[in-house]
Motif scaffolding. Structure first.
Motif, short mmCIF file in Angstrom:
data_model
loop_
_atom_site.label_atom_id
_atom_site.label_comp_id
_atom_site.label_asym_id
_atom_site.label_seq_id
_atom_site.Cartn_x
_atom_site.Cartn_y
_atom_site.Cartn_z
N ALA A 120 62.66 -5.04 -47.38
CA ALA A 120 61.24 -4.65 -47.43
C ALA A 120 60.40 -5.38 -46.38
CB ALA A 120 60.68 -4.93 -48.82
N TYR A 121 61.02 -6.24 -45.57
CA TYR A 121 60.26 -7.06 -44.62
C TYR A 121 59.52 -6.21 -43.59
CZ TYR A 121 59.13 -10.16 -40.78
OH TYR A 121 58.45 -10.83 -39.79
N ASN A 122 58.30 -6.64 -43.35
CA ASN A 122 57.51 -6.14 -42.24
C ASN A 122 56.62 -7.31 -41.83
OD1 ASN A 122 55.20 -4.98 -40.77
ND2 ASN A 122 56.13 -3.02 -41.31
N PRO A 123 56.53 -7.62 -40.54
CA PRO A 123 55.74 -8.78 -40.12
C PRO A 123 54.25 -8.67 -40.46
CG PRO A 123 56.47 -7.50 -38.21
CD PRO A 123 57.16 -6.93 -39.41
N LEU A 124 53.80 -7.48 -40.81
CA LEU A 124 52.38 -7.31 -41.15
C LEU A 124 52.08 -7.57 -42.63
CD1 LEU A 124 51.58 -4.12 -39.05
CD2 LEU A 124 51.03 -6.50 -38.51
N TRP A 125 53.11 -7.62 -43.47
CA TRP A 125 52.85 -7.81 -44.90
C TRP A 125 52.09 -9.11 -45.18
CZ3 TRP A 125 52.02 -4.50 -48.28
CH2 TRP A 125 52.82 -3.39 -48.49
N ALA A 126 52.55 -10.22 -44.64
CA ALA A 126 51.90 -11.50 -44.93
C ALA A 126 50.43 -11.50 -44.53
CB ALA A 126 52.65 -12.66 -44.28
N PRO A 127 50.09 -11.12 -43.28
CA PRO A 127 48.66 -11.14 -42.94
C PRO A 127 47.83 -10.15 -43.75
CG PRO A 127 49.98 -10.46 -41.03
CD PRO A 127 50.93 -10.84 -42.12
N ILE A 128 48.41 -9.00 -44.08
CA ILE A 128 47.65 -8.03 -44.88
C ILE A 128 47.40 -8.57 -46.28
CG2 ILE A 128 47.81 -5.78 -46.04
CD1 ILE A 128 49.05 -4.68 -43.43
N LEU A 129 48.45 -9.10 -46.92
CA LEU A 129 48.28 -9.63 -48.28
C LEU A 129 47.35 -10.84 -48.30
CD1 LEU A 129 51.91 -9.23 -49.62
CD2 LEU A 129 49.88 -7.95 -50.35
N ILE A 130 47.52 -11.74 -47.33
CA ILE A 130 46.63 -12.91 -47.27
C ILE A 130 45.19 -12.46 -47.02
CG2 ILE A 130 46.05 -14.95 -45.90
CD1 ILE A 130 49.14 -15.33 -45.58
N GLY A 131 45.01 -11.47 -46.14
CA GLY A 131 43.67 -10.94 -45.88
C GLY A 131 43.06 -10.30 -47.12
N GLU A 132 43.85 -9.53 -47.86
CA GLU A 132 43.34 -8.91 -49.09
C GLU A 132 42.95 -9.95 -50.12
OE1 GLU A 132 46.25 -6.09 -50.49
OE2 GLU A 132 45.57 -4.55 -49.10
N ILE A 133 43.78 -10.96 -50.26
CA ILE A 133 43.48 -12.02 -51.23
C ILE A 133 42.22 -12.78 -50.80
CG2 ILE A 133 44.29 -14.22 -52.19
CD1 ILE A 133 47.16 -12.91 -52.10
N ALA A 134 42.14 -13.12 -49.52
CA ALA A 134 40.96 -13.83 -49.02
C ALA A 134 39.69 -13.00 -49.21
CB ALA A 134 41.15 -14.19 -47.54
N TYR A 135 39.79 -11.70 -48.90
CA TYR A 135 38.64 -10.82 -49.08
C TYR A 135 38.21 -10.78 -50.55
CZ TYR A 135 36.03 -6.55 -49.89
OH TYR A 135 35.09 -5.66 -50.33
#
Length: 176
Positions: A55-70
């Motif tokens: 399921a890896y995609n290099p964009l998952w971490a920044p997207i999830l961290i961004g959603e949590i931060a938002y």
């Protein structure tokens, strides 16, 4: 009509705004915590962010961290908004409008970014579309109210600077 006859106070249509202001942080917490909490408990985070996993995609971490931060920032902003509302602070209408505008930008932006990691999913699933239209309809109703209402203009005056930009001794900015 003199200003003494203008509607003032947290009554009238502002009661509905107040209900939304109180329920906003509760709603955000109860809808987002159950989504994000399991990601870090059930191994989903590792599956999405570990190089070589299916399921890896290099964009998952920044997207999830961004959603949590938002969502954390929005939760704090909604608590602050409630404080401004009940203290009748002059910044309440502006911050209210700012939160609506930011939400109307972030919801479709997030949906668009998710397309990069899940290209086969519809950009606006029913849940995202419902949330966007909920905020849009609320904004269509309440933003003009914040801008045009005599009650809003008469109620949210605490902490307002006077014409010289200084607060008076009472902290209201009202001239003696």
């Amino acid at each position: 009509m003199s200003s003494k006859e203008d509607p003032k106070g947290l009554s009238g249509w502002l009661i509905l705004v107040g209900i939304g202001v109180v329920l906003g942080p509760l709603r955000l917490f109860t809808t987002t915590f159950p989504i994000f909490q399991p990601i870090f408990v059930d191994g989903t985070w590792e599956a999405l962010t570990t190089v070589g996993s299916e399921a890896y995609n290099p964009l998952w971490a920044p997207i999830l961290i961004g959603e949590i931060a938002y969502n954390v920032a929005m939760f704090v902003a909604l608590i602050y908004l409630a404080f401004l509302f009940f203290s009748k602070h002059y910044l309440f209408p502006s911050i209210y409008i700012l939160i609506v505008v930011i939400s109307l930008i972030i919801i479709p932006l997030d949906a668009w970014l998710i397309q990069f990691v899940m290209p086969n999913e519809p950009i606006f699933d029913p849940e995202i579309a419902n949330e966007f239209f909920r905020v849009l309809i609320g904004g269509i109703i309440w933003v003009p109210y914040m801008l045009l209402s005599k009650r809003v203009k008469a109620t949210f005056v605490e902490g307002m600077p006077n014409k010289s930009g200084q607060l008076d001794a009472s902290g209201t900015g009202a001239s003696a």
